[in-house]
Design a protein around this motif. Structure first.
Motif, PDB file in Angstrom:
ATOM      1  N   ASN A 116       0.798  -1.189  -0.011  1.00 50.29           N
ATOM      2  CA  ASN A 116      -0.004  -0.066  -0.013  1.00 50.29           C
ATOM      3  C   ASN A 116       0.886   1.274  -0.007  1.00 50.29           C
ATOM      4  N   GLN A 119      -1.056   4.975  -0.937  1.00 50.86           N
ATOM      5  CA  GLN A 119      -1.983   5.247  -0.016  1.00 50.86           C
ATOM      6  C   GLN A 119      -1.044   5.862   1.307  1.00 50.86           C
ATOM      7  N   GLU A 159      -5.294   7.553  -4.652  1.00 51.65           N
ATOM      8  CA  GLU A 159      -4.394   6.466  -4.649  1.00 51.65           C
ATOM      9  C   GLU A 159      -4.090   6.166  -6.145  1.00 51.65           C
TER      10      GLU A 159
END
Ligand code: GRF
Length: 215
Positions: A116, A119, A159
């Protein structure tokens, strides 16, 4: 000519960028730990042996890595290229291919190792994000850095928009890193990579990327 085996887990857009670059490298096989990976079809369409080795068929990570090593050995590549391969490899596996496994990671390492990344970059409020190609060592996402590309984080980025901007750079820098490997131009000493005969250092020495830019 040097040879590679590419490991993927899904879409395979980095793999495609590598194939499209038509590097002087023999691509001996593409292996995915997910049988449904779209990249396997792409590889097959281009006449490259494409093998699914489902990690779910193995009881332990060690068992999977042993089977992976056995499969790769049939192709005896000089290098293993991880292109969106979403499995952590055991230290035992990595030791068999010391300094011969490369990976692309969607952040400017050593920032944002792991998952991730886009993000987390947004949440951290960094103004510059990017991507890194590096050699793989047992410490996750920490191996010697071969090449990086930076992208600005723009106001209003999601994102998805940030990931897309980074991905475009991934598709540039991975073929470049492999071109250097193919030409045997990568020197690795004390954990630091130097590209032999690269002429970028001198003219770029004063360059800066400042974000946001004051207009
Ligand atoms: C890329 O963002 C790569 O950096 C990360 O996973 C993604 C894979 O994309 N490790 P693709 O399969 O190459 O399209």
């Amino acid at each position: 000519m040097k040879s590679i085996v590419i490991l993927i887990s899904g879409r395979g857009s980095n793999m495609e960028a590598i194939l499209d670059a038509r590097l002087p490298l023999e691509i001996r096989a593409v292996i995915s730990n997910r049988p449904e990976a779209r990249g396997l079809d792409t590889a097959r369409q281009r006449g490259i042996p494409a093998i699914a080795l489902n990690h779910k068929s193995f009881a332990t990570r060690e068992d999977f890595d042993a089977a992976l090593a056995t499969t790769i050995k049939q192709y005896s590549p000089d290098y293993i290229v991880l292109a969106g391969f979403m499995r952590i490899l055991t230290a035992e596996f990595i030791a068999q291919y010391a300094n011969r496994i490369v990976n692309i990671h969607p952040s400017l390492l050593p920032a944002f190792t792991g998952l991730n990344t886009h993000q987390r970059a947004l949440e951290a409020g960094v103004k510059i994000h990017g991507t890194t190609v590096h050699f793989v060592t047992p410490a996750l996402d920490h191996g010697p850095i071969i090449i990086q590309a930076a992208v600005p984080v723009l106001p209003g980025d999601s994102e998805q928009s940030l990931a897309a901007r980074v991905l475009r750079q991934e598709h540039r820098i991975y073929p470049q890193a492999l071109a250097w490997l193919a030409a045997d131009r990568i020197d690795l000493k004390d954990g630091v990579v130097r590209i032999r005969d690269a002429s970028v250092e001198a003219p770029m020495a004063d360059a800066s990327l400042i974000v946001p830019d004051e207009k």
